[in-house]
Write an enzyme that holds these catalytic residues in place. Structure first.
Site, PDB file in Angstrom:
ATOM      1  N   ASP A 133      -1.156 -40.057 -39.246  1.00 56.53           N
ATOM      2  CA  ASP A 133      -2.201 -39.762 -38.087  1.00 56.53           C
ATOM      3  C   ASP A 133      -3.227 -38.532 -39.098  1.00 56.53           C
ATOM      4  OD1 ASP A 133      -3.949 -39.190 -35.832  1.00 56.53           O
ATOM      5  OD2 ASP A 133      -2.777 -37.111 -35.461  1.00 56.53           O
ATOM      6  N   HIS A 138      -6.217 -38.195 -37.039  1.00 50.86           N
ATOM      7  CA  HIS A 138      -5.458 -37.006 -36.349  1.00 50.86           C
ATOM      8  C   HIS A 138      -6.226 -36.553 -34.692  1.00 50.86           C
ATOM      9  CE1 HIS A 138      -4.397 -32.296 -37.889  1.00 50.86           C
ATOM     10  NE2 HIS A 138      -4.052 -32.798 -36.773  1.00 50.86           N
TER      11      HIS A 138
HETATM   12  P1  NAD Z   1       7.457 -26.213 -34.057  1.00 49.72           P
HETATM   13  O1  NAD Z   1       7.151 -24.796 -34.634  1.00 49.72           O
HETATM   14  O2  NAD Z   1       8.313 -26.487 -32.411  1.00 49.72           O
HETATM   15  O3  NAD Z   1       8.549 -27.347 -34.489  1.00 49.72           O
HETATM   16  C1  NAD Z   1       8.719 -27.600 -35.962  1.00 49.72           C
HETATM   17  C2  NAD Z   1      10.032 -27.587 -36.532  1.00 49.72           C
HETATM   18  O4  NAD Z   1      10.254 -27.676 -37.887  1.00 49.72           O
HETATM   19  C3  NAD Z   1      10.994 -26.284 -36.301  1.00 49.72           C
HETATM   20  O5  NAD Z   1      11.952 -26.813 -36.117  1.00 49.72           O
HETATM   21  C4  NAD Z   1      11.621 -25.956 -38.053  1.00 49.72           C
HETATM   22  O6  NAD Z   1      12.449 -25.109 -38.133  1.00 49.72           O
HETATM   23  C5  NAD Z   1      10.952 -27.029 -38.467  1.00 49.72           C
HETATM   24  N1  NAD Z   1      11.786 -27.026 -39.738  1.00 49.72           N
HETATM   25  C6  NAD Z   1      10.679 -25.330 -40.986  1.00 49.72           C
HETATM   26  N2  NAD Z   1      11.256 -26.298 -41.979  1.00 49.72           N
HETATM   27  C7  NAD Z   1      11.410 -27.453 -41.957  1.00 49.72           C
HETATM   28  C8  NAD Z   1      11.695 -28.070 -43.072  1.00 49.72           C
HETATM   29  N3  NAD Z   1      11.693 -27.463 -44.584  1.00 49.72           N
HETATM   30  N4  NAD Z   1      12.244 -29.756 -42.656  1.00 49.72           N
HETATM   31  C9  NAD Z   1      12.851 -29.843 -41.701  1.00 49.72           C
HETATM   32  N5  NAD Z   1      11.911 -29.042 -40.620  1.00 49.72           N
HETATM   33  C10 NAD Z   1      11.462 -27.962 -41.233  1.00 49.72           C
HETATM   34  O7  NAD Z   1       6.636 -27.316 -34.203  1.00 49.72           O
HETATM   35  P2  NAD Z   1       5.301 -28.332 -33.185  1.00 49.72           P
HETATM   36  O8  NAD Z   1       5.172 -27.875 -31.776  1.00 49.72           O
HETATM   37  O9  NAD Z   1       6.806 -29.217 -32.838  1.00 49.72           O
HETATM   38  O10 NAD Z   1       5.048 -29.067 -34.452  1.00 49.72           O
HETATM   39  C11 NAD Z   1       5.347 -29.449 -35.633  1.00 49.72           C
HETATM   40  C12 NAD Z   1       4.293 -29.489 -36.453  1.00 49.72           C
HETATM   41  O11 NAD Z   1       2.991 -31.048 -35.888  1.00 49.72           O
HETATM   42  C13 NAD Z   1       3.168 -28.399 -36.049  1.00 49.72           C
HETATM   43  O12 NAD Z   1       3.440 -27.783 -37.874  1.00 49.72           O
HETATM   44  C14 NAD Z   1       1.703 -28.972 -36.825  1.00 49.72           C
HETATM   45  O13 NAD Z   1       1.204 -29.348 -38.374  1.00 49.72           O
HETATM   46  C15 NAD Z   1       1.800 -30.818 -35.921  1.00 49.72           C
HETATM   47  N6  NAD Z   1       1.193 -31.066 -35.131  1.00 49.72           N
HETATM   48  C16 NAD Z   1       0.561 -31.832 -35.097  1.00 49.72           C
HETATM   49  C17 NAD Z   1      -0.510 -31.960 -34.434  1.00 49.72           C
HETATM   50  C18 NAD Z   1      -1.550 -33.502 -34.340  1.00 49.72           C
HETATM   51  O14 NAD Z   1      -2.098 -34.111 -33.710  1.00 49.72           O
HETATM   52  N7  NAD Z   1      -1.339 -34.350 -35.334  1.00 49.72           N
HETATM   53  C19 NAD Z   1      -0.714 -31.303 -32.830  1.00 49.72           C
HETATM   54  C20 NAD Z   1       0.184 -30.701 -33.087  1.00 49.72           C
HETATM   55  C21 NAD Z   1       0.935 -29.921 -33.825  1.00 49.72           C
END
Ligand code: NAD
Length: 349
Positions: free
Chosen positions: A262, A299
């Protein structure tokens, strides 16, 4: 209070102002201007005279842009998204800017989209749709695999990773998780393991960690070599997590059996705009679109009515906190220090 919204689409206007017209009227003095182009060093001067800017995932908010904004009197940066890898928080701190994001507008929206991609790719509904429209009801080439009983690896078990893990557990999958910061919310859905153990066991690997220095190209030649032959890789997080050249090679060698994206490393130049009348000058992306078992979307995992409603409401709450100088729970800079909810400081990429 003058707010300049960059990369604005008609739906941003709808969910930011139209749906909040009454509140904005009550909070007389909030004047919103929409720009349909992104914020970057060339466009930053259009923020002159504004108190705040509102940006999205592909706006450039690096140190030079922040310096330009600060020089022109901008005091606040409002992200209408969760990820903030495109913002130089240290530069913002240096210039004393307020920065806030929308950390949790609908984790389920993104998780459900990841599942939609898996289901499409696994059961070939994208191909069946085209075939049936042409009167072709042949099933050859549409063979899928039953998800029940398969192993799904979740990299990053934050809000979206947990929502995704819950759904996959509901399908009857065994769920494995890797996260340097394990959470209690994930534990009822699956088992934690390290990355080297997760990769060879998983039939599907789904990325839900943020883009940071440590996670840039977390999927590369080495990690792909550790994956189960024929496994599916899903990225709904950030494009920079995946090294595109490496996944193209893995698709060609059939090491990967499916790829659902995505998000894409070079998406900034293309996504959210119509390039259908142009020659697209990105050979890697174009190569990806030639595989029948690669799905690329622009996205859109966040793009639900509920998510946009919360993004609009939360962005305005963050703005109100800034205007009234109240503590803002979504501030990314606290006590003068860059704050990352992912427990490590993101870098500009
Ligand atoms: P979040 O902060 O709740 O979760 C992220 C998790 O990743 C955390 O638990 C963190 O500890 C973990 N993490 C950090 N470093 C890491 C590593 N080296 N290896 C594995 N895990 C690791 O964030 P979320 O709300 O779950 O969102 C996650 C990601 O999704 C966001 O950072 C954003 O980039 C992406 N996102 C994409 C869309 C989309 O439309 N495609 C929408 C929203 C968010």
């Amino acid at each position: 209070m003058k707010l300049a919204v960059f990369s604005a689409k008609p739906y941003d206007k709808l969910y930011l102002t139209t749906h909040h017209a009454a509140e904005l009227d009550r909070a007389a003095g909030i004047d919103v201007t929409y720009h349909d182009f992104p914020l970057n060093l060339e466009t930053a001067e259009l923020a002159r005279g504004f108190d705040a800017v509102c940006v999205f995932v592909n706006d450039t908010v690096d140190a030079p842009v922040i310096e330009a904004l600060a020089k022109d009197g901008v005091k606040a940066i409002l992200l209408r998204c969760a990820g903030f890898n495109n913002v130089d928080l240290d530069a913002a701190e240096q210039h004393g800017l307020f920065v806030a994001n929308v950390p949790s507008y609908s984790p389920e929206a993104v998780a459900e989209f990841a599942v939609a991609l898996i289901q499409t790719l696994n059961r070939n509904t994208h191909r069946a749709y085209n075939r049936v429209r042409e009167g072709n009801f042949n099933l050859n080439g549409l063979l899928g695999r039953t998800l029940h009983g398969k192993t799904v690896g979740v990299i990053g078990t934050g809000k979206i990773g947990v929502a995704f893990a819950r759904i996959m557990k509901g399908f009857g999958c065994t769920v494995l998780g890797y996260d340097p910061f394990p959470s209690d919310e994930f534990k009822p859905c699956g088992e934690y393991t390290d990355l080297d153990a997760l990769l060879p066991q998983s039939d599907i690997v789904s990325l839900h960690c943020p883009l940071m220095e440590k996670t840039k190209h977390i999927i590369n030649e080495d990690s792909l070599a550790k994956m189960k032959p024929g496994a599916m890789l899903v990225n709904t997080s950030r494009g920079g997590l995946v090294k595109t050249k490496a996944v193209i090679a893995a698709m060609k060698s059939k090491k990967l059996g499916g790829l659902a994206l995505d998000v894409y490393d070079g998406e900034g130049a293309l996504f959210y705009n119509d390039h259908s009348g142009e020659i697209i000058d990105d050979d890697e992306l174009m190569r990806l679109t030639t595989f029948h078992n690669v799905l690329v979307c622009g996205h859109q995992a966040f793009f639900t009515d509920e998510a946009l409603a919360e993004i609009g409401a939360c962005t305005l709450r963050n703005l109100a906190d800034f205007v009234h100088q109240r503590p803002c729970k979504n501030s990314l800079l606290r006590d003068g220090k860059s704050l990352s909810r992912t427990k490590s400081i993101p870098v500009r990429i």
